[in-house]
Write a protein that holds these residues in place. Structure first.
Motif, PDB file in Angstrom:
ATOM      1  N   LYS A 112      73.645  48.892  49.577  1.00 52.16           N
ATOM      2  CA  LYS A 112      73.679  48.470  48.179  1.00 52.16           C
ATOM      3  C   LYS A 112      73.456  49.649  47.242  1.00 52.16           C
ATOM      4  O   LYS A 112      73.270  49.458  46.038  1.00 52.16           O
ATOM      5  N   ASN A 121      76.010  50.121  41.480  1.00 54.97           N
ATOM      6  CA  ASN A 121      74.856  49.225  41.500  1.00 54.97           C
ATOM      7  C   ASN A 121      73.556  49.937  41.148  1.00 54.97           C
ATOM      8  O   ASN A 121      73.382  51.125  41.415  1.00 54.97           O
ATOM      9  N   ALA A 143      68.683  45.325  40.215  1.00 54.80           N
ATOM     10  CA  ALA A 143      69.575  44.183  40.443  1.00 54.80           C
ATOM     11  C   ALA A 143      68.772  42.894  40.668  1.00 54.80           C
ATOM     12  O   ALA A 143      67.749  42.896  41.344  1.00 54.80           O
ATOM     13  N   LEU A 151      77.363  42.197  45.007  1.00 53.03           N
ATOM     14  CA  LEU A 151      77.486  43.646  44.886  1.00 53.03           C
ATOM     15  C   LEU A 151      78.770  44.040  44.167  1.00 53.03           C
ATOM     16  O   LEU A 151      78.784  44.986  43.380  1.00 53.03           O
ATOM     17  N   ALA A 201      78.409  44.098  40.538  1.00 58.63           N
ATOM     18  CA  ALA A 201      77.610  45.217  40.033  1.00 58.63           C
ATOM     19  C   ALA A 201      78.357  46.540  40.089  1.00 58.63           C
ATOM     20  O   ALA A 201      77.778  47.591  39.784  1.00 58.63           O
ATOM     21  N   ALA A 242      73.859  42.063  45.647  1.00 58.06           N
ATOM     22  CA  ALA A 242      73.565  43.391  45.096  1.00 58.06           C
ATOM     23  C   ALA A 242      72.086  43.717  45.117  1.00 58.06           C
ATOM     24  O   ALA A 242      71.699  44.888  45.059  1.00 58.06           O
TER      25      ALA A 242
END
Length: 353
Positions: A195, A113, A118, A104, A107, A146
């Motif tokens: 996320k 994110n 992802a 994560l 990202a 992520a």
């Protein structure tokens, strides 16, 4: 892996030995750095030290196994290349953190994110590279990811990298270090919001996981719904099952690898700890595992933590020497000068034993 140990030298034969076996203090110190600080504190109190950095899966696994010794360019969670650090030891054990390839943080965190787009492909690319490099056991730490792609990216990337084969076809055992029991189809519901997924995206992702679960049965003959924890790392746990892997408690993997049981048997006291002590600390996590290992030996245990949360179980804390660094030395010192606080706390505690 050999134990870090200065307790066997003739000059220290009459000195007591403390096992220092902590987790990381997230955002502050890695587990090896915690060991270093606690070791200085223990030696100041006149103790010899066995140092074992610990982890329970996910981030920190590499440190517990000796640190990264390889770096590969792989597909990051957003599709852009990232430089992922991993390990292949002389013992044939490869250690991969999914966070290093599909994390994560890579990202841009929750805010940056794309939870729907992802991918776990980079983790699969590392698995393929480890197998091709001759690894006999490949350990994948699940945590800090992520994606909620059900491991599709990792499955496709691994098979592509191995020309349609699975790691076992090259003689490599595949183990996933997992510390959750989340079912495969619940991965988005449980982990999606952290996320960055909206409620609408959680619904979309959950539908996708249901479809992928059926696809895995149809294509590979693997029903990921039968295994608790398949939803770990956005369903990557399930993807690794499809690749012939096994989900194993991360703490157990680390404890076996570093020789925790043997080290406990050689110690007169134990120091463990983590950044925040809470309800989960005794649920498959490092602190709980180390305390459990110490109990049969009747060893005194010092637990050093940045802060003790309100939900920390009082029944499990009874009988332990718990040092809340924030409460003892102040929140600013605990966060900004963590190593010095740990060193001081360990010296003070061991000096009274």
């Amino acid at each position: 892996m050999s134990l870090s140990n200065d307790a066997s030298t003739p000059s220290s034969s009459d000195r007591r030995v403390v096992l220092v076996a902590p987790d990381k203090f997230r955002g502050s110190l890695s587990a090896p750095e915690v060991v270093e600080a606690a070791t200085a504190g223990a030696r100041a109190a006149g103790w010899d030290v066995i140092g074992l950095p610990m982890a329970d899966g996910g981030e920190g696994m590499l440190d517990a196994f000796g640190g990264a010794n390889r770096t590969s360019s792989v597909t990051g969670p957003t599709g852009q290349p990232v430089q992922a650090r991993w390990r292949l030891g002389e013992d044939g054990v490869a250690v991969i953190e999914s966070a290093a390839a599909s994390g994560l943080v890579l990202a841009g965190g929750k805010e940056g994110n794309d939870p729907v787009g992802a991918t776990s492909a980079g983790t699969g690319e590392l698995i393929a590279q480890a197998a091709l490099a001759g690894a006999r056991r490949i350990i994948v730490g699940l945590g800090g990811s992520a994606m909620s792609d059900g491991g599709r990216g990792a499955v496709e990337a691994t098979l592509a990298g191995l020309d349609g084969r699975r790691p076992a076809d090259l003689g490599a055992e595949l183990l996933a270090a997992c510390d959750v029991q989340t079912p495969f189809v619940e991965a988005a519901q449980v982990f999606g919001p952290q996320k960055g997924a909206t409620s609408e995206q959680v619904v979309e992702l959950t539908g996708r996981l249901f479809a992928l679960q059926g696809e895995y049965v149809e294509r590979f003959g693997v029903d990921v719904s039968l295994t608790s924890g398949a939803g770990a790392a956005g369903g990557l746990g399930g993807g690794l099952l499809v690749l012939g892997g096994e989900l194993v408690p991360g703490l157990r993997l680390v404890a076996e690898q570093v020789g925790l049981e043997e080290a406990v048997g050689r110690a007169d006291a134990i120091v463990t700890g983590e950044g925040a002590l809470d309800a989960e600390s005794f649920n498959g996590k490092v602190v709980g595992g180390v305390v459990d290992a110490a109990e049969p030996e009747g060893l005194p245990v010092v637990v050093v933590t940045g802060v003790v949360r309100d939900d920390a179980p009082a029944t499990r804390l009874a009988g332990l020497r718990v040092v809340d660094l924030s409460a003892t030395y102040g929140a600013a010192a605990s966060w900004n000068d963590t190593a010095a606080c740990i060193q001081r706390a360990v010296t003070e505690q061991l000096s009274t034993l």
